[in-house]
Scaffold this motif. Structure first.
Motif, PDB file in Angstrom:
ATOM      1  N   CYS A 288      12.660   5.503  -2.971  1.00  0.00           N
ATOM      2  CA  CYS A 288      12.469   4.256  -3.340  1.00  0.00           C
ATOM      3  C   CYS A 288      13.416   3.095  -2.545  1.00  0.00           C
ATOM      4  O   CYS A 288      13.037   1.921  -2.290  1.00  0.00           O
ATOM      5  CB  CYS A 288      12.797   4.046  -4.829  1.00  0.00           C
ATOM      6  SG  CYS A 288      11.684   4.803  -5.900  1.00  0.00           S
ATOM      7  N   ALA A 289      14.855   3.862  -2.475  1.00  0.00           N
ATOM      8  CA  ALA A 289      15.842   3.135  -1.879  1.00  0.00           C
ATOM      9  C   ALA A 289      15.315   2.659  -0.564  1.00  0.00           C
ATOM     10  O   ALA A 289      15.529   1.498  -0.017  1.00  0.00           O
ATOM     11  CB  ALA A 289      16.988   3.763  -1.827  1.00  0.00           C
ATOM     12  N   THR A 290      14.878   3.523   0.356  1.00  0.00           N
ATOM     13  CA  THR A 290      14.380   3.362   1.699  1.00  0.00           C
ATOM     14  C   THR A 290      13.389   2.298   1.815  1.00  0.00           C
ATOM     15  O   THR A 290      13.291   1.114   2.475  1.00  0.00           O
ATOM     16  CB  THR A 290      14.011   4.593   2.398  1.00  0.00           C
ATOM     17  OG1 THR A 290      14.913   5.724   2.314  1.00  0.00           O
ATOM     18  CG2 THR A 290      13.412   4.479   3.865  1.00  0.00           C
ATOM     19  N   HIS A 291      12.290   2.425   0.936  1.00  0.00           N
ATOM     20  CA  HIS A 291      11.262   1.291   0.974  1.00  0.00           C
ATOM     21  C   HIS A 291      11.782  -0.151   0.521  1.00  0.00           C
ATOM     22  O   HIS A 291      11.432  -1.084   1.117  1.00  0.00           O
ATOM     23  CB  HIS A 291      10.109   1.997  -0.023  1.00  0.00           C
ATOM     24  CG  HIS A 291       8.816   1.242   0.189  1.00  0.00           C
ATOM     25  ND1 HIS A 291       7.467   1.897   0.401  1.00  0.00           N
ATOM     26  CD2 HIS A 291       8.594  -0.096   0.234  1.00  0.00           C
ATOM     27  CE1 HIS A 291       6.609   0.990   0.544  1.00  0.00           C
ATOM     28  NE2 HIS A 291       7.301  -0.271   0.222  1.00  0.00           N
ATOM     29  N   LEU A 292      12.888   0.169  -0.466  1.00  0.00           N
ATOM     30  CA  LEU A 292      13.126  -1.165  -1.053  1.00  0.00           C
ATOM     31  C   LEU A 292      13.970  -1.881   0.139  1.00  0.00           C
ATOM     32  O   LEU A 292      14.156  -3.268  -0.008  1.00  0.00           O
ATOM     33  CB  LEU A 292      14.019  -0.930  -2.272  1.00  0.00           C
ATOM     34  CG  LEU A 292      13.040  -0.869  -3.596  1.00  0.00           C
ATOM     35  CD1 LEU A 292      13.944  -0.480  -4.656  1.00  0.00           C
ATOM     36  CD2 LEU A 292      12.207  -2.208  -3.863  1.00  0.00           C
ATOM     37  N   ILE A 293      14.643  -1.279   0.885  1.00  0.00           N
ATOM     38  CA  ILE A 293      15.778  -1.923   1.865  1.00  0.00           C
ATOM     39  C   ILE A 293      14.930  -2.559   2.931  1.00  0.00           C
ATOM     40  O   ILE A 293      14.859  -3.700   3.153  1.00  0.00           O
ATOM     41  CB  ILE A 293      16.379  -0.765   2.546  1.00  0.00           C
ATOM     42  CG1 ILE A 293      17.596  -0.349   1.498  1.00  0.00           C
ATOM     43  CG2 ILE A 293      17.092  -1.351   3.790  1.00  0.00           C
ATOM     44  CD1 ILE A 293      18.300   1.063   2.284  1.00  0.00           C
ATOM     45  N   VAL A 294      13.770  -1.930   3.309  1.00  0.00           N
ATOM     46  CA  VAL A 294      12.912  -2.522   4.219  1.00  0.00           C
ATOM     47  C   VAL A 294      12.070  -3.920   3.453  1.00  0.00           C
ATOM     48  O   VAL A 294      12.039  -4.959   3.817  1.00  0.00           O
ATOM     49  CB  VAL A 294      11.652  -1.546   4.773  1.00  0.00           C
ATOM     50  CG1 VAL A 294      10.698  -2.429   5.589  1.00  0.00           C
ATOM     51  CG2 VAL A 294      12.333  -0.461   5.206  1.00  0.00           C
TER      52      VAL A 294
ATOM     53  N   THR B   3       3.202  -5.280  -6.884  1.00  0.00           N
ATOM     54  CA  THR B   3       2.948  -3.903  -6.670  1.00  0.00           C
ATOM     55  C   THR B   3       4.106  -3.258  -6.755  1.00  0.00           C
ATOM     56  O   THR B   3       4.176  -2.258  -7.176  1.00  0.00           O
ATOM     57  CB  THR B   3       2.199  -3.719  -5.509  1.00  0.00           C
ATOM     58  OG1 THR B   3       0.780  -4.335  -5.443  1.00  0.00           O
ATOM     59  CG2 THR B   3       1.679  -2.277  -5.354  1.00  0.00           C
ATOM     60  N   VAL B   4       5.135  -3.761  -5.883  1.00  0.00           N
ATOM     61  CA  VAL B   4       6.431  -3.003  -5.697  1.00  0.00           C
ATOM     62  C   VAL B   4       6.922  -3.114  -7.060  1.00  0.00           C
ATOM     63  O   VAL B   4       7.695  -2.188  -7.295  1.00  0.00           O
ATOM     64  CB  VAL B   4       7.065  -3.948  -4.649  1.00  0.00           C
ATOM     65  CG1 VAL B   4       8.655  -3.365  -4.631  1.00  0.00           C
ATOM     66  CG2 VAL B   4       6.549  -3.560  -3.371  1.00  0.00           C
ATOM     67  N   LEU B   5       7.033  -4.118  -7.744  1.00  0.00           N
ATOM     68  CA  LEU B   5       7.933  -4.076  -9.167  1.00  0.00           C
ATOM     69  C   LEU B   5       7.177  -2.975 -10.046  1.00  0.00           C
ATOM     70  O   LEU B   5       8.164  -2.222 -10.626  1.00  0.00           O
ATOM     71  CB  LEU B   5       7.828  -5.504  -9.651  1.00  0.00           C
ATOM     72  CG  LEU B   5       8.658  -5.608 -11.073  1.00  0.00           C
ATOM     73  CD1 LEU B   5      10.092  -5.476 -10.903  1.00  0.00           C
ATOM     74  CD2 LEU B   5       8.499  -7.235 -11.538  1.00  0.00           C
ATOM     75  N   TYR B   6       5.954  -3.096 -10.245  1.00  0.00           N
ATOM     76  CA  TYR B   6       5.320  -2.377 -11.197  1.00  0.00           C
ATOM     77  C   TYR B   6       5.476  -0.806 -10.845  1.00  0.00           C
ATOM     78  O   TYR B   6       6.077   0.171 -11.533  1.00  0.00           O
ATOM     79  CB  TYR B   6       3.938  -2.434 -11.227  1.00  0.00           C
ATOM     80  CG  TYR B   6       3.200  -1.791 -12.109  1.00  0.00           C
ATOM     81  CD1 TYR B   6       3.245  -1.777 -13.509  1.00  0.00           C
ATOM     82  CD2 TYR B   6       2.244  -0.595 -11.577  1.00  0.00           C
ATOM     83  CE1 TYR B   6       2.654  -0.811 -14.505  1.00  0.00           C
ATOM     84  CE2 TYR B   6       1.762   0.497 -12.522  1.00  0.00           C
ATOM     85  CZ  TYR B   6       1.609   0.218 -13.789  1.00  0.00           C
ATOM     86  OH  TYR B   6       1.111   1.044 -14.406  1.00  0.00           O
ATOM     87  N   THR B   7       5.105  -0.479  -9.346  1.00  0.00           N
ATOM     88  CA  THR B   7       5.446   0.930  -9.034  1.00  0.00           C
ATOM     89  C   THR B   7       6.647   1.505  -8.968  1.00  0.00           C
ATOM     90  O   THR B   7       6.755   2.815  -9.514  1.00  0.00           O
ATOM     91  CB  THR B   7       4.687   1.095  -7.580  1.00  0.00           C
ATOM     92  OG1 THR B   7       5.312   0.250  -6.629  1.00  0.00           O
ATOM     93  CG2 THR B   7       3.311   0.378  -7.738  1.00  0.00           C
TER      94      THR B   7
ATOM     95  N   ALA C   9       0.746  -1.136   0.141  1.00  0.00           N
ATOM     96  CA  ALA C   9      -0.095  -0.022  -0.016  1.00  0.00           C
ATOM     97  C   ALA C   9       0.868   1.234  -0.033  1.00  0.00           C
ATOM     98  O   ALA C   9       0.550   2.176  -0.690  1.00  0.00           O
ATOM     99  CB  ALA C   9      -0.926   0.101   1.212  1.00  0.00           C
ATOM    100  N   MET C  10       1.855   1.179   0.843  1.00  0.00           N
ATOM    101  CA  MET C  10       2.963   2.358   0.957  1.00  0.00           C
ATOM    102  C   MET C  10       3.665   2.569  -0.623  1.00  0.00           C
ATOM    103  O   MET C  10       3.854   3.766  -1.063  1.00  0.00           O
ATOM    104  CB  MET C  10       3.941   2.185   1.726  1.00  0.00           C
ATOM    105  CG  MET C  10       3.212   2.315   3.254  1.00  0.00           C
ATOM    106  SD  MET C  10       4.560   1.686   4.631  1.00  0.00           S
ATOM    107  CE  MET C  10       5.775   3.129   4.446  1.00  0.00           C
ATOM    108  N   ALA C  11       3.980   1.542  -1.226  1.00  0.00           N
ATOM    109  CA  ALA C  11       4.288   1.582  -2.499  1.00  0.00           C
ATOM    110  C   ALA C  11       3.454   2.296  -3.596  1.00  0.00           C
ATOM    111  O   ALA C  11       3.764   2.976  -4.390  1.00  0.00           O
ATOM    112  CB  ALA C  11       4.932   0.136  -3.252  1.00  0.00           C
TER     113      ALA C  11
END
Length: 311
Positions: A239-245, A211-215, A116-118
């Motif tokens: 993006c980097a912060t979200h992807l790390i988590v 969702t994460v891949l597309y967004t 949802a955050m993505a």
């Protein structure tokens, strides 16, 4: 179905098998870890709730993450700390099922919240002019409601399928309770449970990864099309912060799923992987989002300064 009369309602968990001189350090480490998780996540929750300037879709979605993390860690840590200090290896079946339920709610909730955050970041960066029109309060509440209802429905069905089966064993194969460990206590055909478990895992993974891949592909394309370096850097940092988590959770979760299905993995390694999945994300989530998000960091600093040096 009823359980056989001779089956104990008290389950025996696998111990951590710590040497005597390692009990106190392990107890202190687990207690300190739990206190850090409580402090950081509660601080993030209080900061977002108290500051009206943070009552925006991005932060209100983020608010669900520490709440979910507290559900998972509170389901695990008190029992783990008690088990380490007192070498208690028994647990009532009802308490075990309750712990397992909330641990699975935590695991599924995390991937849904990050998805949802993505989606929110995608709208903000790729459709900035339409963001306020799309992410209204009513739409945000629908997203949050669907997210939690989906989570609770999937996990409730999972445990309904488990509890309908008769149990004929009381020795757990894990140091804490989860659905796979509870299924090993059943003396009936678990094919439906296994199929549904794989279905829910596949469903949440398809939703999350898709969702994460597309967004983020769309966000990266938008960033490189945008000539403004400040906008690009801010978006890439988000993006980097979200992807790390997200990647941390996915890697630990994948290792946990694989380790529960491969019998040749040493039990101690399986326990370490399982505990790590429940310990590291709730610890790093508030630190990464709190320290890396300028608005939250400023509010936290201001809140502490006003408490220490009241005007």
């Amino acid at each position: 179905m009823e359980e056989p009369a001779n089956v104990s309602s008290i389950l025996t968990l696998q111990g951590y098998n710590l040497p005597p001189d390692a009990v106190i350090p392990a107890f202190l480490f687990a207690s300190l870890g739990y206190m850090i998780i409580l402090f950081c996540n509660l601080l993030l929750i209080i900061t977002i709730i108290r500051n009206k300037s943070l009552h925006q879709p991005m932060y209100l979605l983020l608010l669900n993450l520490p709440i979910n993390d507290l559900i998972g860690t509170t389901a695990l840590f008190p029992q783990m700390i008690k088990q380490i200090l007192l070498d208690v290896k028994t647990l009532p079946h009802s308490s075990c099922v309750t712990q397992a339920f909330f641990l699975h709610v935590y695991g599924t909730g995390t991937v849904l919240i990050l998805s949802a955050m993505a989606y929110d970041r995608y709208i903000a960066i790729c459709c900035p002019l339409k963001y306020n029109v799309i992410m209204t309060n009513s739409h945000l509440m629908k997203v949050i409601t669907v997210m939690w209802l989906t989570n609770l429905t999937l996990i409730s069905v999972l445990f309904y399928l488990l509890l309908r089966l008769p149990r004929c064993r009381s020795l757990m194969a894990h140091t804490y309770c989860d659905n796979p460990s509870l299924l090993t206590l059943v003396c009936a055909d678990t094919s439906i449970n296994n199929i549904y478990g794989l279905f829910t895992t596949a469903l949440t993974q398809v939703i999350a990864n898709g969702t994460v891949l597309y967004t983020y592909l769309q966000i990266l394309v938008a960033c490189f099309r945008n000539k403004g370096s400040d906008t690009k850097n801010k978006a890439l940092q988000t993006c980097a912060t979200h992807l790390i988590v997200f990647l941390l959770l996915e890697c630990l979760g994948l290792f946990t799923i694989i380790s529960s299905r491969i019998k040749n993995i040493p039990p101690d390694l399986r326990r370490l992987i399982g505990v790590s999945t429940l310990m590291f994300p709730p610890t790093v989530n508030p630190i990464i989002y709190g320290l890396k998000t300028k608005e939250i960091r400023e509010k936290v600093i201001h809140m502490f300064k006003s408490k220490i040096f009241p005007s």
